[in-house]
Design a protein around this motif. Structure first.
Motif, PDB file in Angstrom:
ATOM      1  N   ILE A 155      43.946  47.130  57.265  1.00 34.77           N
ATOM      2  CA  ILE A 155      44.927  46.553  56.339  1.00 34.77           C
ATOM      3  C   ILE A 155      45.082  45.068  56.645  1.00 34.77           C
ATOM      4  O   ILE A 155      45.934  44.658  57.431  1.00 34.77           O
ATOM      5  CB  ILE A 155      46.295  47.252  56.463  1.00 34.77           C
ATOM      6  CG1 ILE A 155      46.157  48.756  56.319  1.00 34.77           C
ATOM      7  CG2 ILE A 155      47.274  46.699  55.420  1.00 34.77           C
ATOM      8  CD1 ILE A 155      45.873  49.217  54.914  1.00 34.77           C
ATOM      9  N   HIS A 157      46.374  41.327  55.806  1.00 34.48           N
ATOM     10  CA  HIS A 157      47.436  40.733  54.992  1.00 34.48           C
ATOM     11  C   HIS A 157      46.802  39.934  53.861  1.00 34.48           C
ATOM     12  O   HIS A 157      45.797  39.243  54.061  1.00 34.48           O
ATOM     13  CB  HIS A 157      48.320  39.828  55.845  1.00 34.48           C
ATOM     14  CG  HIS A 157      49.590  39.411  55.199  1.00 34.48           C
ATOM     15  ND1 HIS A 157      49.653  38.362  54.306  1.00 34.48           N
ATOM     16  CD2 HIS A 157      50.854  39.910  55.290  1.00 34.48           C
ATOM     17  CE1 HIS A 157      50.896  38.218  53.883  1.00 34.48           C
ATOM     18  NE2 HIS A 157      51.649  39.152  54.465  1.00 34.48           N
ATOM     19  N   ARG A 175      48.740  46.793  65.161  1.00 33.88           N
ATOM     20  CA  ARG A 175      48.796  45.574  64.359  1.00 33.88           C
ATOM     21  C   ARG A 175      48.601  44.344  65.235  1.00 33.88           C
ATOM     22  O   ARG A 175      48.896  44.359  66.433  1.00 33.88           O
ATOM     23  CB  ARG A 175      50.119  45.496  63.600  1.00 33.88           C
ATOM     24  CG  ARG A 175      51.353  45.420  64.494  1.00 33.88           C
ATOM     25  CD  ARG A 175      52.639  45.410  63.682  1.00 33.88           C
ATOM     26  NE  ARG A 175      53.805  45.293  64.545  1.00 33.88           N
ATOM     27  CZ  ARG A 175      55.065  45.203  64.114  1.00 33.88           C
ATOM     28  NH1 ARG A 175      55.315  45.236  62.808  1.00 33.88           N
ATOM     29  NH2 ARG A 175      56.068  45.089  64.966  1.00 33.88           N
ATOM     30  N   MET A 213      48.710  49.671  51.681  1.00 31.01           N
ATOM     31  CA  MET A 213      49.660  48.582  51.500  1.00 31.01           C
ATOM     32  C   MET A 213      50.073  48.461  50.036  1.00 31.01           C
ATOM     33  O   MET A 213      49.245  48.607  49.136  1.00 31.01           O
ATOM     34  CB  MET A 213      49.030  47.252  51.961  1.00 31.01           C
ATOM     35  CG  MET A 213      49.867  46.012  51.667  1.00 31.01           C
ATOM     36  SD  MET A 213      48.945  44.486  51.982  1.00 31.01           S
ATOM     37  CE  MET A 213      48.950  44.504  53.784  1.00 31.01           C
ATOM     38  N   HIS A 214      51.341  48.184  49.807  1.00 33.00           N
ATOM     39  CA  HIS A 214      51.792  47.894  48.452  1.00 33.00           C
ATOM     40  C   HIS A 214      51.240  46.527  48.038  1.00 33.00           C
ATOM     41  O   HIS A 214      51.358  45.556  48.778  1.00 33.00           O
ATOM     42  CB  HIS A 214      53.318  47.877  48.385  1.00 33.00           C
ATOM     43  CG  HIS A 214      53.856  47.777  46.999  1.00 33.00           C
ATOM     44  ND1 HIS A 214      53.958  46.583  46.336  1.00 33.00           N
ATOM     45  CD2 HIS A 214      54.300  48.722  46.149  1.00 33.00           C
ATOM     46  CE1 HIS A 214      54.457  46.789  45.130  1.00 33.00           C
ATOM     47  NE2 HIS A 214      54.671  48.079  44.987  1.00 33.00           N
ATOM     48  N   PRO A 218      53.510  43.088  50.702  1.00 35.06           N
ATOM     49  CA  PRO A 218      52.564  43.390  51.790  1.00 35.06           C
ATOM     50  C   PRO A 218      53.196  43.941  53.056  1.00 35.06           C
ATOM     51  O   PRO A 218      52.482  44.526  53.877  1.00 35.06           O
ATOM     52  CB  PRO A 218      51.878  42.046  52.039  1.00 35.06           C
ATOM     53  CG  PRO A 218      52.797  41.017  51.468  1.00 35.06           C
ATOM     54  CD  PRO A 218      53.467  41.665  50.310  1.00 35.06           C
ATOM     55  N   ASP A 219      54.504  43.773  53.238  1.00 30.87           N
ATOM     56  CA  ASP A 219      55.137  44.347  54.415  1.00 30.87           C
ATOM     57  C   ASP A 219      55.420  45.832  54.252  1.00 30.87           C
ATOM     58  O   ASP A 219      55.737  46.514  55.220  1.00 30.87           O
ATOM     59  CB  ASP A 219      56.449  43.617  54.721  1.00 30.87           C
ATOM     60  CG  ASP A 219      56.211  42.239  55.312  1.00 30.87           C
ATOM     61  OD1 ASP A 219      55.117  42.026  55.867  1.00 30.87           O
ATOM     62  OD2 ASP A 219      57.099  41.383  55.226  1.00 30.87           O
ATOM     63  N   ARG A 220      55.297  46.343  53.015  1.00 26.47           N
ATOM     64  CA  ARG A 220      55.561  47.763  52.768  1.00 26.47           C
ATOM     65  C   ARG A 220      54.249  48.539  52.863  1.00 26.47           C
ATOM     66  O   ARG A 220      53.308  48.309  52.109  1.00 26.47           O
ATOM     67  CB  ARG A 220      56.212  47.976  51.404  1.00 26.47           C
ATOM     68  CG  ARG A 220      56.352  49.451  51.019  1.00 26.47           C
ATOM     69  CD  ARG A 220      57.332  49.654  49.902  1.00 26.47           C
ATOM     70  NE  ARG A 220      58.700  49.506  50.395  1.00 26.47           N
ATOM     71  CZ  ARG A 220      59.787  49.711  49.657  1.00 26.47           C
ATOM     72  NH1 ARG A 220      59.657  50.049  48.385  1.00 26.47           N
ATOM     73  NH2 ARG A 220      60.984  49.564  50.173  1.00 26.47           N
ATOM     74  N   LEU A 221      54.234  49.489  53.786  1.00 28.30           N
ATOM     75  CA  LEU A 221      53.057  50.310  54.024  1.00 28.30           C
ATOM     76  C   LEU A 221      53.416  51.786  53.853  1.00 28.30           C
ATOM     77  O   LEU A 221      54.553  52.195  54.104  1.00 28.30           O
ATOM     78  CB  LEU A 221      52.511  50.093  55.437  1.00 28.30           C
ATOM     79  CG  LEU A 221      52.173  48.659  55.856  1.00 28.30           C
ATOM     80  CD1 LEU A 221      51.723  48.641  57.313  1.00 28.30           C
ATOM     81  CD2 LEU A 221      51.116  48.061  54.960  1.00 28.30           C
ATOM     82  N   ARG A 231      56.862  55.728  55.388  1.00 27.29           N
ATOM     83  CA  ARG A 231      56.879  54.398  54.791  1.00 27.29           C
ATOM     84  C   ARG A 231      57.440  53.404  55.799  1.00 27.29           C
ATOM     85  O   ARG A 231      58.371  53.717  56.542  1.00 27.29           O
ATOM     86  CB  ARG A 231      57.762  54.371  53.531  1.00 27.29           C
ATOM     87  CG  ARG A 231      57.688  53.061  52.746  1.00 27.29           C
ATOM     88  CD  ARG A 231      58.767  52.996  51.661  1.00 27.29           C
ATOM     89  NE  ARG A 231      60.071  52.662  52.236  1.00 27.29           N
ATOM     90  CZ  ARG A 231      61.213  53.280  51.926  1.00 27.29           C
ATOM     91  NH1 ARG A 231      61.216  54.285  51.080  1.00 27.29           N
ATOM     92  NH2 ARG A 231      62.338  52.896  52.490  1.00 27.29           N
ATOM     93  N   PHE A 235      55.737  46.112  57.935  1.00 28.48           N
ATOM     94  CA  PHE A 235      54.344  46.146  58.399  1.00 28.48           C
ATOM     95  C   PHE A 235      54.192  46.939  59.698  1.00 28.48           C
ATOM     96  O   PHE A 235      53.543  46.522  60.642  1.00 28.48           O
ATOM     97  CB  PHE A 235      53.796  44.726  58.590  1.00 28.48           C
ATOM     98  CG  PHE A 235      52.285  44.656  58.493  1.00 28.48           C
ATOM     99  CD1 PHE A 235      51.657  44.650  57.263  1.00 28.48           C
ATOM    100  CD2 PHE A 235      51.488  44.597  59.631  1.00 28.48           C
ATOM    101  CE1 PHE A 235      50.274  44.595  57.158  1.00 28.48           C
ATOM    102  CE2 PHE A 235      50.099  44.531  59.539  1.00 28.48           C
ATOM    103  CZ  PHE A 235      49.497  44.535  58.289  1.00 28.48           C
TER     104      PHE A 235
END
Length: 316
Positions: A155, A157, A175, A213-214, A218-221, A231, A235
């Motif tokens: 994933i 960014h 991450r 990733m949405h 981008p912080d919503r996974l 959810r 990140f």
């Protein structure tokens, strides 16, 4: 006129399906016949799209092929495109994931088995090991899942090349905020019910099946775990269980729905995907059995629009 290309990797080879102006897809003759193709990517960043295929020659072993004419011809690096340095004493088993970077024009990431991350700077022709993850102190304790010790999710960014996440089965989600030089486990809130009471939220070792990733947040996974759906809004800083409304919270991949917010699509490994409303989120997650199931598993069948009663799912 606009054309659409769909690439489908299977254990029997690669299928390319084309559609003109939204019409029906026509499947072309199989490519790499009798050769397993566990990973495929379509890189649309340049003036000419590039197809990438992670293949498994039975005699020559795993490799990565590339095509700059939409699959009519294929090329391969003069040397093995992905190879572990001799000092690691590791051997490449499979290329599980190929992901072009959205923020670096020539960078392509590759996730492999045994769990490792490689980086290409020539649009996927040759790759180098990301040693920061390989040398992480947790790595010797990672254990293979049913499909092997695989890094199956990458994933990056969309705008910051320093931020990237990966998922390893069964290492968990990791991450980096410095472009892959250093990594941290990010599994807070993910339950591992097979562990003893009081130890069911370990720092790492979760059997993560896929992460998505949405596209606009981008912080919503979204994460499909062996024992649930989760959810994160930061990140991977913390994960929240969102699996309770689903007919089954067991599945393999998970993808974000492109146009229907507020609904979740989920399936177990042998069931037909179904849509379920989820009031606590403004996005949609979709799981479908497109990731290879554990070796020897039967094909997908059964279970439509109702909780799964198969023993493998009913106990979860």
């Amino acid at each position: 006129m606009s054309d659409t290309l769909l690439a489908i990797g299977t254990r029997k080879g690669l299928f390319l399906a084309r559609s003109a102006d939204g019409g029906p897809f026509e499947i072309e003759p199989i490519q790499f016949s009798t050769v397993a193709v566990p990973s495929v990517a379509i890189d649309t960043r340049g003036t000419t799209p590039r197809l990438l295929a992670g293949i498994e020659y039975g005699h020559f072993g795993p490799s990565v092929m590339y095509s700059d004419d939409l699959g009519r011809t294929w090329g391969e690096a003069d040397k093995p495109p992905i190879a572990f340095p001799e000092k690691t004493e590791a051997t490449l088993t499979r290329v599980w994931q190929l992901t072009p970077s959205p923020s670096e024009p020539d960078v392509v990431w590759a996730g492999v088995e045994p769990g490792a991350l490689f980086r290409s700077q020539d649009r996927g022709v040759t790759y180098e090991l990301v040693e920061g993850l390989w040398e992480h102190p947790h790595r010797p304790q990672w254990q293979p899942g049913g499909g092997g010790l695989c890094l199956h999710t990458i994933i990056p960014h969309p705008s910051d090349p320093k931020i990237i996440g990966v998922a390893i089965s069964t290492g968990g989600f990791y991450r980096s905020t410095d472009g892959g030089l250093s990594w941290e486990a990010a599994n807070q809130g993910i339950r591992a019910p097979f562990m003893p009471e009081g130890q069911q939220y370990p720092e790492f070792g979760q059997c993560v099946h896929k992460v998505a990733m949405h596209p606009s947040r981008p912080d919503r996974l979204f994460l499909q775990h062996h024992f649930g759906v989760y959810r994160s809004d930061d990140f991977g800083g913390a994960w929240h269980d969102i699996g309770s409304p689903l007919p089954s919270d067991f599945g393999f991949p998970i993808v974000v729905h492109p146009s229907r917010p507020g609904r979740t699509r989920s399936t177990c490994c042998r069931c037909t995907p179904t849509w379920t409303a989820h009031p606590s989120t403004t996005t949609t997650a979709s799981t479908a059995a497109t990731m290879p199931a554990p070796r020897g598993s039967p094909s997908i069948e059964g279970c439509r629009r109702s909780p799964c009663t198969r023993p493998s799912c009913a106990t979860r």
